[in-house]
Design an enzyme around this catalytic site. Structure first.
Site, PDB file in Angstrom:
ATOM      1  N   ALA A 140      -1.191   1.269  -1.510  1.00 12.33           N
ATOM      2  CA  ALA A 140      -1.106  -0.132  -1.099  1.00 12.33           C
ATOM      3  C   ALA A 140      -1.407  -1.064  -2.261  1.00 12.33           C
ATOM      4  O   ALA A 140      -1.980  -0.669  -3.273  1.00 12.33           O
ATOM      5  CB  ALA A 140      -2.080  -0.403   0.042  1.00 12.33           C
ATOM      6  N   ASP A 145     -13.122   9.956   0.863  1.00 14.14           N
ATOM      7  CA  ASP A 145     -12.830   9.346  -0.442  1.00 14.14           C
ATOM      8  C   ASP A 145     -13.983   8.450  -0.884  1.00 14.14           C
ATOM      9  O   ASP A 145     -13.774   7.352  -1.391  1.00 14.14           O
ATOM     10  CB  ASP A 145     -11.521   8.548  -0.364  1.00 14.14           C
ATOM     11  CG  ASP A 145     -10.962   8.218  -1.749  1.00 14.14           C
ATOM     12  OD1 ASP A 145     -11.381   8.853  -2.740  1.00 14.14           O
ATOM     13  OD2 ASP A 145     -10.100   7.325  -1.836  1.00 14.14           O
TER      14      ASP A 145
END
Length: 243
Positions: A31, A157
């Site tokens: 993104a 993450d």
């Protein structure tokens, strides 16, 4: 947030839904992040951040599903140490998330700075950052389904770039884009997701994961904040994984 570049990034529209895009902040693997303005009646305006799925990924059902899942998942979290999502939207073929604009620095930037001669003060700050990050992650790990059963959420993450310290001293856990909950189908985007320098061995081996892989990762971040040294940085991802 980092300083932004005027212009709207790669072929970005001037607007997405209700938001006027003001400038490009950053681009990741999935993104783009844009500074944006929400305008309303009587001169009302609010500066926000819009996360836009990369145009080349819109045709991939797996990436679209991951992006939509992030918005729906974070909407279920309500904690001062988790960056909330104001809106999950679609404008034509574009998918986007609207989030608050955060003024401050990422933990990655804190680690990159030279050591402070006041080591005690520096370690107190590092401890405060980690305590708040752990509080946000614990809230996510404790998420429950509508039936009251544990959702089994794992961020997957946790890294310095996904932890942000605002100018008010509040730590925000960012980017649940590859987070997974119990029973969710695995996408075909890749078998190993996350940054290898912060992965637990089980994650590197593609094994079943639980919240402990996030705890492993936050431990690495804590070491790096305390020492200003990268624990598993190597010349390649392969060597980092071996380390």
């Amino acid at each position: 947030m980092p300083s932004y570049q005027l212009g709207s990034g790669r072929d970005a529209p001037a607007r997405l839904g209700r938001y006027e895009l003001l400038g490009h902040l950053a681009t990741g693997g999935m993104a783009e992040i844009h500074l944006a303005r929400l305008a309303g009646e009587a001169g009302f305006e609010k500066i926000v951040v819009v996360k836009r799925l990369l145009p080349e990924l819109v045709a991939s059902p797996a990436y679209v599903a991951m992006f939509l899942d992030e918005g729906k998942l974070v909407a279920r979290l309500d904690h001062p140490n988790v960056c909330e999502v104001h809106e999950l939207g679609r404008d034509g073929a574009e998918y986007y998330l609207a989030m608050p604009y955060l003024d401050g620095v990422s933990v990655h930037e804190l680690i990159s700075r030279p050591r402070d001669p006041d080591r005690i003060g520096e370690l107190r700050i590092a401890a405060g950052v980690i305590v708040q990050a752990c509080a946000g992650l614990h809230h996510a790990h404790e998420l429950r389904d509508a039936d009251g059963a544990p959702a089994g959420l794992v961020h997957r993450d946790v890294s310095p770039s996904n932890l942000f310290v605002t100018s008010a001293g509040v730590v925000k856990v960012l980017d649940f884009g590859i987070a997974k909950v119990r029973g969710a189908a695995e996408t075909e985007v890749g078998t190993i997701k996350g940054k290898q320098q912060y992965m637990a061995p089980e994650q590197l081996l593609g094994e079943a994961l639980d919240r402990r892989c996030d705890v492993f990762a936050i431990g690495i971040v804590m070491f790096e904040l305390a020492t200003h040294q990268r624990l598993f940085k190597r010349a390649s991802d392969y060597l980092a994984a071996r380390a």
